[in-house]
Structure formats: structure tokens, C-alpha cells
Motif scaffolding. Structure first.
Motif, mmCIF file in Angstrom:
data_model
loop_
_atom_site.group_PDB
_atom_site.id
_atom_site.type_symbol
_atom_site.label_atom_id
_atom_site.label_comp_id
_atom_site.label_asym_id
_atom_site.label_seq_id
_atom_site.Cartn_x
_atom_site.Cartn_y
_atom_site.Cartn_z
ATOM 1 N N ILE A 19 112.718 18.389 21.376
ATOM 2 C CA ILE A 19 112.858 17.496 22.535
ATOM 3 C C ILE A 19 113.357 18.491 23.947
ATOM 4 O O ILE A 19 114.127 19.295 23.994
ATOM 5 C CB ILE A 19 113.614 16.433 22.695
ATOM 6 N N ASN A 20 111.927 18.532 24.713
ATOM 7 C CA ASN A 20 112.644 19.826 26.028
ATOM 8 C C ASN A 20 113.961 17.994 27.057
ATOM 9 O O ASN A 20 113.276 17.270 27.064
ATOM 10 C CB ASN A 20 111.188 20.001 26.573
ATOM 11 N N LEU B 63 116.951 5.300 22.495
ATOM 12 C CA LEU B 63 117.811 4.061 21.374
ATOM 13 C C LEU B 63 117.291 4.496 20.053
ATOM 14 O O LEU B 63 116.945 3.222 20.154
ATOM 15 C CB LEU B 63 117.663 2.802 22.450
ATOM 16 N N ASP B 64 117.600 5.462 19.089
ATOM 17 C CA ASP B 64 117.390 5.585 18.726
ATOM 18 C C ASP B 64 118.806 5.959 17.311
ATOM 19 O O ASP B 64 120.200 5.933 17.892
ATOM 20 C CB ASP B 64 117.285 7.664 17.419
ATOM 21 N N ASN C 136 106.954 15.664 17.920
ATOM 22 C CA ASN C 136 107.609 16.331 18.194
ATOM 23 C C ASN C 136 108.148 15.096 19.040
ATOM 24 O O ASN C 136 108.010 15.080 20.075
ATOM 25 C CB ASN C 136 108.466 17.522 18.608
ATOM 26 N N GLY C 137 110.189 14.318 18.082
ATOM 27 C CA GLY C 137 110.507 13.885 19.404
ATOM 28 C C GLY C 137 111.615 13.079 19.056
ATOM 29 O O GLY C 137 111.732 12.596 18.108
ATOM 30 N N SER C 138 111.737 12.402 20.326
ATOM 31 C CA SER C 138 113.246 11.086 20.172
ATOM 32 C C SER C 138 112.125 10.028 19.984
ATOM 33 O O SER C 138 110.850 9.671 20.234
ATOM 34 C CB SER C 138 113.838 10.495 20.979
ATOM 35 N N PRO C 139 112.051 8.962 18.461
ATOM 36 C CA PRO C 139 111.355 8.422 18.455
ATOM 37 C C PRO C 139 110.985 6.363 19.337
ATOM 38 O O PRO C 139 109.293 6.323 19.743
ATOM 39 C CB PRO C 139 112.099 7.326 16.795
ATOM 40 N N ASP C 140 112.035 7.174 20.026
ATOM 41 C CA ASP C 140 111.835 5.753 21.314
ATOM 42 C C ASP C 140 111.634 6.281 22.248
ATOM 43 O O ASP C 140 110.698 5.827 22.703
ATOM 44 C CB ASP C 140 113.936 5.354 21.763
#
Ligand SMILES: [Mg+2]
Length: 263
Positions: A68-69, A79-80, A154-158
Motif C-alpha cells: 500500500i503506497n 475499513l478492514d 496488492n492493497g487494502s481490501p477496502d
């Protein structure tokens, strides 16, 4: 025989860098109108402040591992359901405000209230500025039905799901969507590629990974023994990571697939 294609999302199918860039332009224009500062100089100052702040938080190694950049941190809500994401959710409102306030300050403007205003404006602008590469849907239309398709991002699911909800036409193309924050590790960790293979019930030889990032998409695919295609739209220099194939436009996938499936 290639049976499935794994696609990266950001800057492979979705033009995230352009969305971020345009959101900066729109937000910095507000500051230019208010204070007469140079919007481009402010953008650079905010980007730098954001990078520095982002790497100072206790969540930094987690964001590195998941992928996550700093600029995603400027608009994501995270909000995960995970301890580190909960920490990020607490950190990001202050992070945004500080990054924008520090950027203004670098240009001689000391106005934290306005910094907050810009910090809240940027996510709004980013949400309203989705960009998809002009060939994306045409490519997916041609592949759909002939190949199984998996999105490996790649990243936050939210946040990744927010991107997908802003461009809802993408989701129906994919048989599976794997988001690193939900799996627990990000590319280039080979285990997430193994996870994707097992979801598709495929062997590594039956898959092609397509992505724009040598250090995540290509390195990870290499480690997992999956053939990789580096989409290098902007003629970037290669580093020590060697993709199996390099293309400059997604349309080059078709002759490549024809060739691979002749064997
Ligand atoms: Mg990417």
C-alpha cells in the motif's frame, strides 16, 4: 498450455497513477486560487511530506508487506477487519492533514485548517477521477471465455474494492479476485501466487502473470515459477528482475498467447 491469466490491477488495467496525479492537480488548484502558490510545486511538496510521514508510522512495514503506497494512504479509509488496518484507519486522518499542512508550509503558507480542507478534498477528487486504459475492456473482452481470469492485486481490501466499485465494469470479467490485504501477504511473496493457483485449481505452468511492477508482479511470479509478462508502457529501464516476456501494450498479449499455445 496457458489456461489462465493473472492480472495486476493498478497501472496494469486501471491507470491509478493518472488518477492520483489528476487528483493532485485538482486539489492543488484550490490552494493556487486561495494563496497564489504554484500548484505543481505544492504537489511535489505534499508528495514528499507524505512519503516521509508515511514511512515514520508503526504501520509502515505492514504497508510494505501488503503493498500500500503513501498516496493510497492519502485517500483510503482502511475499513478492514485486521489489527494493522485498524491502526491505519486511526492514523490516516492525521496523516493526510499533516502531509497537506507540511506541503503548504514548505511553500510558506502556515494554515493547518486549510491543510485539513485540502486533505479532505483530495480523496473526493481521487474518487471522481477513475481512469481505465483505453484498451483494457477490449483486451478483457477478447480473453474472456478463452482463458480463466484472475485479478491479483496488492492493497487494502477496502480500498481495492472501492477502486473496483468506482469502475464496476471490471469485476464481472474475473473468475477470482485476490487482494493481498485479505490473504495476509502481498506480491512478491510467492505464497499469494500459490494461493491464487489453488483457487483456480491450476498448475504454475498453466498461468501467465501480467503486471507493471518488476518488484512485485514479476519478481513474485518468478519466485512462484509462473511465466511473467511485464507491461512496460512508459519505456522504463529494467532492473535486476527479468520478466519472461516484456510488452509495451496489452494487445501484444495475443500473439504471445498464440505462440505459447502452439507448443
Ligand atoms: Mg501495478
Amino acid at each position: 498450455m496457458i489456461k489462465a491469466i493473472f492480472f495486476d490491477l493498478d497501472d496494469t488495467l486501471l491507470w491509478d497513477q493518472k488518477s492520483i496525479q489528476e487528483a493532485f492537480v485538482a486539489t492543488c488548484k484550490v490552494a493556487e486560487e486561495r494563496y497564489g502558490v504554484d500548484a505543481t510545486v505544492l504537489e511535489d511538496a505534499v508528495r514528499e511530506a507524505a512519503r516521509n510521514l508515511y514511512s515514520s508510522y508503526e504501520t509502515y512495514s505492514f504497508t510494505q508487506m501488503i503493498g500500500i503506497n503513501p498516496f493510497e494512504g492519502l485517500w483510503g479509509n482502511f475499513l478492514d477487519d485486521h489489527d494493522d488496518f485498524r491502526k491505519m484507519k486511526e492514523i490516516v486522518p492525521g496523516y493526510r492533514k499533516e502531509a497537506w499542512t507540511a506541503g503548504l508550509k514548505a511553500l510558506g503558507v502556515d494554515d493547518p485548517e486549510f491543510g485539513y480542507e485540502l486533505a479532505e478534498r483530495f480523496p473526493e477528487e481521487r474518487r471522481n477521477l477513475p481512469f481505465v486504459y483505453e484498451e483494457t475492456f477490449q483486451i478483457l473482452d477478447s480473453l474472456k471465455g478463452k482463458y480463466q481470469l484472475l485479478l491479483l492485486t496488492n492493497g487494502s481490501p477496502d480500498l481495492q474494492n472501492t477502486k473496483l466499485s468506482i469502475t464496476p465494469e471490471l469485476v464481472p470479467y474475473f473468475d477470482q479476485i485476490v487482494i493481498s490485504g485479505a490473504y495476509g501477504r502481498g506480491k512478491p511473496d510467492p505464497s499469494i501466487f500459490g494461493h491464487a493457483l489453488s483457487l483456480m485449481e491450476l498448475e504454475k505452468e498453466e498461468v501467465l502473470m501480467v503486471g507493471d511492477n518488476l518488484m512485485t508482479d514479476i519478481l513474485g511470479a518468478n519466485r512462484a515459477g509462473i511465466k511473467s509478462v511485464w507491461i512496460n508502457r512508459h519505456d522504463k529501464e529494467r532492473n535486476e528482475v527479468i520478466p519472461t516476456y516484456e510488452i509495451h501494450h496489452l494487445e501484444e498479449l495475443f500473439p504471445l498467447l498464440d505462440e505459447l499455445n502452439k507448443k
